[in-house]
Design a protein around this motif. Structure first.
Motif, PDB file in Angstrom:
ATOM      1  N   SER A   3       0.969  -0.940   0.252  1.00 29.62           N
ATOM      2  CA  SER A   3       0.089  -0.323   0.264  1.00 29.62           C
ATOM      3  C   SER A   3       1.044   1.163  -0.073  1.00 29.62           C
ATOM      4  O   SER A   3       0.799   2.297  -0.326  1.00 29.62           O
ATOM      5  CB  SER A   3      -0.853   0.178   1.229  1.00 29.62           C
ATOM      6  N   TYR A   4       2.369   0.729   0.595  1.00 21.88           N
ATOM      7  CA  TYR A   4       2.706   2.082  -0.173  1.00 21.88           C
ATOM      8  C   TYR A   4       4.360   2.432  -1.053  1.00 21.88           C
ATOM      9  O   TYR A   4       5.231   1.424  -1.080  1.00 21.88           O
ATOM     10  CB  TYR A   4       3.958   2.405   1.724  1.00 21.88           C
ATOM     11  N   THR A   5       3.550   3.160  -1.973  1.00 21.81           N
ATOM     12  CA  THR A   5       3.690   2.668  -3.351  1.00 21.81           C
ATOM     13  C   THR A   5       5.059   3.662  -3.620  1.00 21.81           C
ATOM     14  O   THR A   5       5.460   4.002  -4.864  1.00 21.81           O
ATOM     15  CB  THR A   5       2.626   3.030  -4.492  1.00 21.81           C
ATOM     16  N   SER A  14       6.471   5.741 -10.440  1.00 26.95           N
ATOM     17  CA  SER A  14       6.357   4.465  -8.572  1.00 26.95           C
ATOM     18  C   SER A  14       7.503   3.659  -8.746  1.00 26.95           C
ATOM     19  O   SER A  14       7.772   3.066  -9.358  1.00 26.95           O
ATOM     20  CB  SER A  14       4.985   3.992  -8.666  1.00 26.95           C
ATOM     21  N   GLN A  45      -6.528  -5.743  -3.167  1.00 27.44           N
ATOM     22  CA  GLN A  45      -5.608  -5.238  -1.809  1.00 27.44           C
ATOM     23  C   GLN A  45      -4.334  -5.676  -2.911  1.00 27.44           C
ATOM     24  O   GLN A  45      -2.929  -5.843  -2.804  1.00 27.44           O
ATOM     25  CB  GLN A  45      -5.779  -7.106  -1.140  1.00 27.44           C
ATOM     26  N   TYR A  77      -3.246  -2.887  -4.583  1.00 23.50           N
ATOM     27  CA  TYR A  77      -3.188  -1.133  -4.796  1.00 23.50           C
ATOM     28  C   TYR A  77      -2.992  -0.963  -6.231  1.00 23.50           C
ATOM     29  O   TYR A  77      -1.961  -0.235  -6.823  1.00 23.50           O
ATOM     30  CB  TYR A  77      -2.332  -1.177  -3.867  1.00 23.50           C
ATOM     31  N   GLN A 110      -5.114   0.107   7.857  1.00 21.19           N
ATOM     32  CA  GLN A 110      -4.672  -1.035   7.835  1.00 21.19           C
ATOM     33  C   GLN A 110      -5.121  -1.655   8.536  1.00 21.19           C
ATOM     34  O   GLN A 110      -5.054  -2.517   9.197  1.00 21.19           O
ATOM     35  CB  GLN A 110      -3.720  -1.162   7.033  1.00 21.19           C
TER      36      GLN A 110
END
Ligand code: ADP
Length: 485
Positions: A170-172, A202, A230, A232, A307
């Motif tokens: 989730s931290y891209t 990214s 999930q 992302y 989260q």
């Protein structure tokens, strides 16, 4: 094998979460198996408090035009592998955290800071004769190290094999495309097959696209991220690489997290001296200003982020308190959650204690003193606190997702099980399971049996480290074959 880890966190030097624990302990486990594993880390302010500052520094010039860079290697100790410190004071010598400034905002130049870390790693692979050590495998962790595989793949000639591990998808690590020149990437890689992600650059995508192999930190999470919900935005990419995607459950450092030798706790204990655990509970209740009562003590040790599903705890804690339970919550993060927990603590001063800090020693005291550790995450790549909890005879109560699903066996499903598992991410499901735990706590004999069973589980690095070794071996072989063709 020579293996270089590249990461933004390393316990005990710098830690915001589980990434630091893994990068701190997996290299030590691999070194015990005979591999020469070293870690590359930014020389943040304060690093010198944890290592002997290197005498020798190799100048790396000014590769990104932001300041002179030099690399120094620390000596290994019993708690640290050798660490290549990337010293660039202009980027790393500042007051604040690894990602956020003192006001809690992301550093505006994070793209350059972590591009530099990655660039230094790629340069180390080239500068063999100067640094006198060449990795066979470079293992990059999370988006902060995502550009390592890209820099290595984009240049010609010999290069090590690359592994990229997703600790949290989730931290891209997304930045505007305008920073492309600043991080030293050619325009050609700003494509779907390169680093472009919805019009932005990214770092996560760079890691996913350019690495030889991707791993993530549990088998269930490895499957979950293939689905849109999930993924992302990376589900399609990951599906296309599913043959090169492996889930390996994280291990834990059994020496740091050992209730028999833990220097942070009042009364060390083990499965044969479980009665001593209650002493730690009393000491914790006293420390936290809670009433010294007999009901179950629920603990939470967590980043306060959506989260982690802690908004569900807010909705269920009063019912649990009404049924005789108490809570100790240790965490920091989203301001709304911090405020809500502090307000709840004021409402239930005898039964709910909240500490909005990061406190490593207190985390150990909670693991030792609590009866249940609650981890109701919406998603959880692996999760470590539920593993530490089991070692301390503290039964984890978790949501069935990611690594939590892989490492906790529900008391109703196992014989005798190791904790409590619920399915739906809603307050009703959590409340039901909390009430089951409260009821079971009344049956002390059964509780003890489950505690002993949980404490017997082996979550050490022995098995996962050998899985990583096997993967490295195959990738090195593949590289050699590719080079000879
Ligand atoms: P994540 O990496 O998503 O934060 P993990 O369960 O994998 O979650 O790892 C969290 C690590 O951080 C554990 O070692 C846990 O003990 C620690 N931790 C989390 N919050 C705190 C806190 N407020 N104080 C001390 N340790 C904490």
């Amino acid at each position: 094998m020579n293996i270089l880890f590249v990461a933004s966190e390393l316990f005990p030097i710098v830690k915001t979460g589980g990434l630091a624990d893994v990068v701190g302990s997996l290299p030590l486990a691999l070194r015990q198996l005979g591999d020469d594993v070293r870690v590359m880390l930014p020389a943040y302010r304060g690093v010198a408090d944890h290592v002997v500052w290197p005498d020798v520094w190799v100048p790396f010039g000014d590769p990104l035009g932001v300041g002179e860079v030099r690399i120094g290697l620390t000596k290994p100790t019993s708690v640290l592998p050798p660490v290549y410190l990337v010293d660039c004071p202009a980027l790393f010598d500042r007051e604040g955290g690894p990602y956020l400034d003192l006001a809690g905002g992301a550093w505006a130049d994070n793209h350059v800071r972590f591009a530099l870390l990655a660039r230094a790693a790629a340069m180390l692979c080239e500068i063999g004769p100067i640094v006198d050590w060449r990795p066979d495998v470079v293992h990059a962790h999370d988006w902060h190290a995502g550009l390592v595989p890209a820099y290595l793949a984009l240049r010609a000639g010999h290069r090590p094999a690359t592994v990229f591990t997703i600790h949290n998808l989730s931290y891209t690590g997304n930045f505007p495309s305008s920073v492309l020149p600043a991080v030293g990437l050619p325009r050609e890689c700003f494509t779907m097959a390169g680093v472009e992600f919805h019009g932005e650059l990214s770092f996560m995508k760079a890691g996913l696209n350019y690495s030889d192999h991707i791993t993530t930190v549990s088998q269930t999470y490895a499957k979950e991220i293939l689905k849109e919900a999930q993924g992302y935005g990376f589900a399609g990419l990951l599906q296309s690489r599913r043959g090169e995607l492996t889930g390996i459950v994280n291990g834990i450092d059994n020496e740091i997290w050992d209730p028999a030798t833990d220097c942070h706790i009042e009364a060390p204990f083990d499965a044969r001296r479980l009665d001593r655990k209650s002493k730690n509970k009393t000491v914790l209740q006293r420390e936290m200003g809670l009433l010294e009562q007999d009901g179950p003590l629920f603990g939470v040790i967590s980043r306060l982020s959506s989260q982690k599903g802690l908004d569900l705890v807010l909705k269920t804690l009063d019912a649990a308190i009404a049924a005789g339970a108490q809570w100790v919550i240790l965490g920091s993060g989203e301001p709304e959650l911090e405020t809500a927990f502090l307000a709840a603590a004021r409402k239930f001063p005898d039964s709910l204690a909240v500490r909005v800090v990061y406190d490593e020693a207190l985390a150990h005291r909670i693991q030792a003193g609590a009866d249940v550790l609650v981890v109701p995450s919406r998603f959880e790549p692996c999760g470590l606190t539920q593993l530490y909890a089991q070692r301390y005879g503290t039964l984890p109560l978790v949501r069935r997702t990611g690594g939590l699903a892989d490492t906790v066996v529900d008391v109703a499903e196992g014989a005798p099980g190791t904790g409590f598992v619920f399915n739906d991410a809603d307050a009703a499901a959590l409340n039901f399971t909390l009430q089951c735990a409260i009821e079971l706590f009344g049956n002390r004999r059964k509780w003890r049996t489950i505690q002993r069973h949980a404490m017997k589980q082996d979550f050490g690095w022995r098995v996962p480290a050998s899985q990583y070794r096997e993967l490295y071996r195959i990738l090195i072989e593949n590289r050699a074959t590719a080079l000879s063709e």
